[in-house]
Design a protein around this motif. Structure first.
Motif, short mmCIF file in Angstrom:
data_model
loop_
_atom_site.label_atom_id
_atom_site.label_comp_id
_atom_site.label_asym_id
_atom_site.label_seq_id
_atom_site.Cartn_x
_atom_site.Cartn_y
_atom_site.Cartn_z
N ASN A 192 -1.40 12.90 19.56
CA ASN A 192 -0.32 13.89 19.46
C ASN A 192 0.38 13.89 18.10
N LEU A 193 -0.40 13.75 17.05
CA LEU A 193 0.20 13.74 15.71
C LEU A 193 0.32 15.17 15.20
N GLU A 194 1.52 15.50 14.72
CA GLU A 194 1.71 16.82 14.11
C GLU A 194 1.34 16.77 12.64
N TYR A 195 0.87 17.87 12.12
CA TYR A 195 0.60 17.94 10.68
C TYR A 195 0.76 19.37 10.21
N ALA B 185 -6.56 9.98 1.39
CA ALA B 185 -7.13 10.31 2.70
C ALA B 185 -8.49 10.99 2.62
N HIS B 186 -9.24 10.72 1.56
CA HIS B 186 -10.56 11.36 1.45
C HIS B 186 -11.47 10.97 2.61
N VAL C 62 0.84 -1.20 0.00
CA VAL C 62 0.00 0.00 0.00
C VAL C 62 0.87 1.25 0.00
N ILE C 63 0.54 2.16 -0.91
CA ILE C 63 1.23 3.46 -0.94
C ILE C 63 0.27 4.51 -0.39
N VAL C 64 0.65 5.18 0.68
CA VAL C 64 -0.21 6.21 1.24
C VAL C 64 0.10 7.55 0.57
N GLY D 260 -1.04 17.04 5.50
CA GLY D 260 -2.18 17.57 6.24
C GLY D 260 -2.73 16.54 7.24
N ALA D 261 -3.65 16.99 8.08
CA ALA D 261 -4.19 16.14 9.15
C ALA D 261 -4.71 14.80 8.62
N ASP D 262 -5.51 14.85 7.52
CA ASP D 262 -6.14 13.63 7.01
C ASP D 262 -5.09 12.59 6.62
N SER D 263 -4.09 13.03 5.83
CA SER D 263 -3.15 12.04 5.32
C SER D 263 -2.18 11.59 6.42
#
Lengths: 442, 442
Positions: free
Chosen positions: B178-181, B125-126, B21-23, B28-31
């Motif tokens: 605590n994820l940064e974006y 990330a839709h 899988v390639i993300v 941004g927050a979604d991805s």
């Protein structure tokens, strides 16, 4: 606007020469424009033209003002006006529904009555702007394809010749033709949801596409046509899967997913008067594949067993108190109505019993463990349990099957028929036992 | 959010054990949430996980900041990141399309290449919020049912496991973990339409129904399923109506209106690469009933004659300059490609001519009034005009039929076949004349 009116009338074949038409007249711009347009084509189509005003009594003096306005307007045109008064506030409170919905119900009841009385079509002044609002309203509240169809141009005796005109076009028409109209002061305040859509959402969407109402109209038309097709194909799938005690799961599941889901939704409505949501539909499809039951309402469950989907009455009182066989016995049990009638047909009928048992000790009841059934032709006697087993009657059904018996001798059993003992000699001494579902459509 | 992710993956069967899988990672927050979630289930599904970042070069230093952020994020996770640079501004200008559309095209081209290279699925990330925006966007601009389907959860190699999560849920997830974006500064300004919907329309609709995104999602799902069904039934109707020179109008018109309209739209796209609007569809249905022609593009018209609907090349140059028959003759005429090839098949072929005519005075041309055709078996000679008449070749087609002839003796005629004079003795001296449409799908 006039051209669009004519185009819509022709596109949807709304008028025949010589039709009677009742214009639903609130006194607002839309309905005044509608009345004026109908008046201008009255001769071309040779129409008998009427108007109806429903006074909801919700806005005190303003309601009276609107009624008076409609009266003098119709006098001016020389059109007969019917006025109806309803206390919508009181009725809404009584029925525990919103005044808006109650008002709508009241109006359509009046329309229907008057339509029958005059053999007339009823024209309402719904516009493309109303359609766009309804479309967004339905989508927001969670509609499926049916909700996208929004406001149909024709529904039974209702016609909506302004459905392709926008509110702006109608206001322009009124101004060009110097038509006066009243403004409903509650329009701007009463229904929060609809006004939010009208005053906040639609203007924003019209900034993106000034012809938004047209887009909405085309989409609704497209959705309506597809819904209609889907409905035809669903009916076909349902009737193909219909079997003795319900619907054959394998046959129904052989259809496309879209049809299966629609069929389940239609069956829930038709067989259990239940509006299924997506999650119910998925649960029912699951039991169709793997067996099981889903509670739908207090009254009904969907049950899948032996490959058959059924909607069964889930009333806990499965015991029927004994009811004597009389000339006009009639009772309700588990969602069905049982009626005893004189059988006038000459044909032998498996639900006709010997009238000699009238006023004797023959009773209707549910089955008992020692019940015995004698086949009418073969004259073999077996426990009723075994007979039901041989006939593959589903187990839930067995508990709810009504029998007519003298002691433990079965004269007749629902779903099985008449026994040797119960058989009538000839049509003159036959009583027919009629079983029908007490809910509509069942 | 994690639960919804898993539920969506399972519902749409998005992942198989051992998948690559390639993300798609913007930063941004979604991805970022998508990458984090994939990282957490990597072992459960035994995934080979990659990421790709496409730098559109549109926001100067900020673009570089996002790229650097993605690089260090992937380093942290130990996930291989592919970075691609594209000058979207320049490309958009060159192709005369919006930067937004150009950016989208560029991203999906990169995704496709990388997907093939790594035999991997690409996860974007839709979210349910994106779906709701797209739904309203499509409806506003004038979509039919297809547009209501909005963003499909799976499309070929693309999977969208966040499609049931709202933006709010994703932001909450990022904050909890605590994820940064990074935040795209143009998000709030660049695309007027989408931002109008995001910042004005959706908040108003969420005041009416806080679960609006879910409603939109269910509707899109419903529409997608129905579209899919409609598409199956349309293909069936098209193949049933297919006949020698086009589509049998009577057969096509025997379907439900929804299918007829969809079929016309599909045929316009397939046969003339033309995206028909409602009005074209109605015009074409009209000529299917009454005969006539509708211009679609500069190149193509829809023509209905003798009960057959055809999409014909409406190039005015109907005259083909004479072209000599050579070993590798290949030419294009009226949207079709004609190729001469050695015929290696043993079967007799009505489009195979005698190779003895190679480099002699046999020429390809359009028909002339004195052309004569001799039937290969019956050896009867007739004017070509009469032969075409007997074979019911439509008149427009006759003007555009290519023949191979020596003087007025026809060796081969398109749609008719080889003549007695043109027939090859055996497969060794046969040349096959191959006719194919120059447009895809035809």
């Amino acid at each position: 606007m006039n051209n669009k009116f004519i185009r819509t009338v022709e596109k949807y074949n709304m008028l025949q020469n010589g039709d009677s038409v009742i214009v639903a007249l609130s006194g607002g711009a839309d309905s005044v424009a509608l009345l004026d347009t109908f008046n201008s084509i009255k001769e071309k189509y040779n129409l008998a033209l009427y108007a109806v005003h429903v006074n909801h009594g919700l806005r005190g003096e303003e309601s009276q003002r609107d009624e008076n306005f409609c009266k003098s307007l119709c006098e001016k045109y020389g059109i007969k006006l019917f006025v109806r008064h309803e206390n919508v506030a009181e009725l809404a409170k009584k029925n525990k529904i919103s005044e808006e919905l109650c008002g709508r119900n009241v109006r359509y009841t009046v329309f229907e009555e008057l339509s029958k009385e005059l053999s007339a079509k009823v024209a309402t002044a719904h516009t493309a702007s109303d359609n766009a609002e309804t479309l967004l309203f339905n989508i927001t509240r969670g509609a499926s394809l049916g909700g996208v169809s929004a406001i149909p141009p024709v529904r039974g005796y209702i016609i909506r010749p302004l459905i392709e005109c926008t509110r702006a076009e109608i206001e322009q028409y009124c101004s060009e033709k110097n038509l006066e109209y009243v403004t409903d002061s509650t329009n701007l305040t009463d229904d929060y949801t609809r006004n939010k859509i009208r005053h906040n959402v639609i203007p924003a969407l019209k900034e993106i596409n000034p012809a938004f109402e047209n887009s909405a109209l085309r989409l609704s038309e497209n959705a309506r046509e597809i819904s209609d097709y889907l409905s035809d194909m669903t009916d076909k799938a349902i009737s193909e899967s219909k079997c003795n005690y319900g619907y054959d799961c394998k046959v129904l599941l052989s259809n496309h997913n879209a049809i299966i889901k629609n069929a389940v939704s239609v069956l829930c409505k038709r067989c259990a008067d239940f509006s299924a949501e997506q999650r119910h539909i998925e649960l029912i499809i699951d039991i169709m594949k793997n067996g099981g039951a889903v509670n739908l309402t207090e009254k009904y469950s969907a049950v899948s067993k032996q490959g058959i989907l059924r909607f069964v009455f889930s009333n806990e009182e499965n015991q029927l108190e004994e009811i004597k066989l009389c000339k006009n016995t009639e009772f309700e049990f588990c969602g069905k109505i049982y009626r005893v009638k004189k059988d006038n047909s000459d044909k032998e009928n498996k639900n006709s019993v010997n009238a000699d048992f009238l006023n004797k000790n023959a009773v209707f009841r549910t089955r008992q463990s020692n019940d015995l059934f004698t086949y009418p032709r073969r004259k073999i006697t077996k426990p009723l349990r075994k007979v039901m087993n041989e006939m593959k009657i589903p187990s839930e059904q067995r508990e709810k099957s009504v029998v007519l018996a003298v002691d433990n001798v079965i004269l007749w059993c629902e779903g099985v028929g008449v026994s040797a003992q119960g058989t009538a000699y000839n049509s003159d001494n036959a009583l027919k036992i009629d079983v029908s579902f007490s809910d509509k459509d069942k």
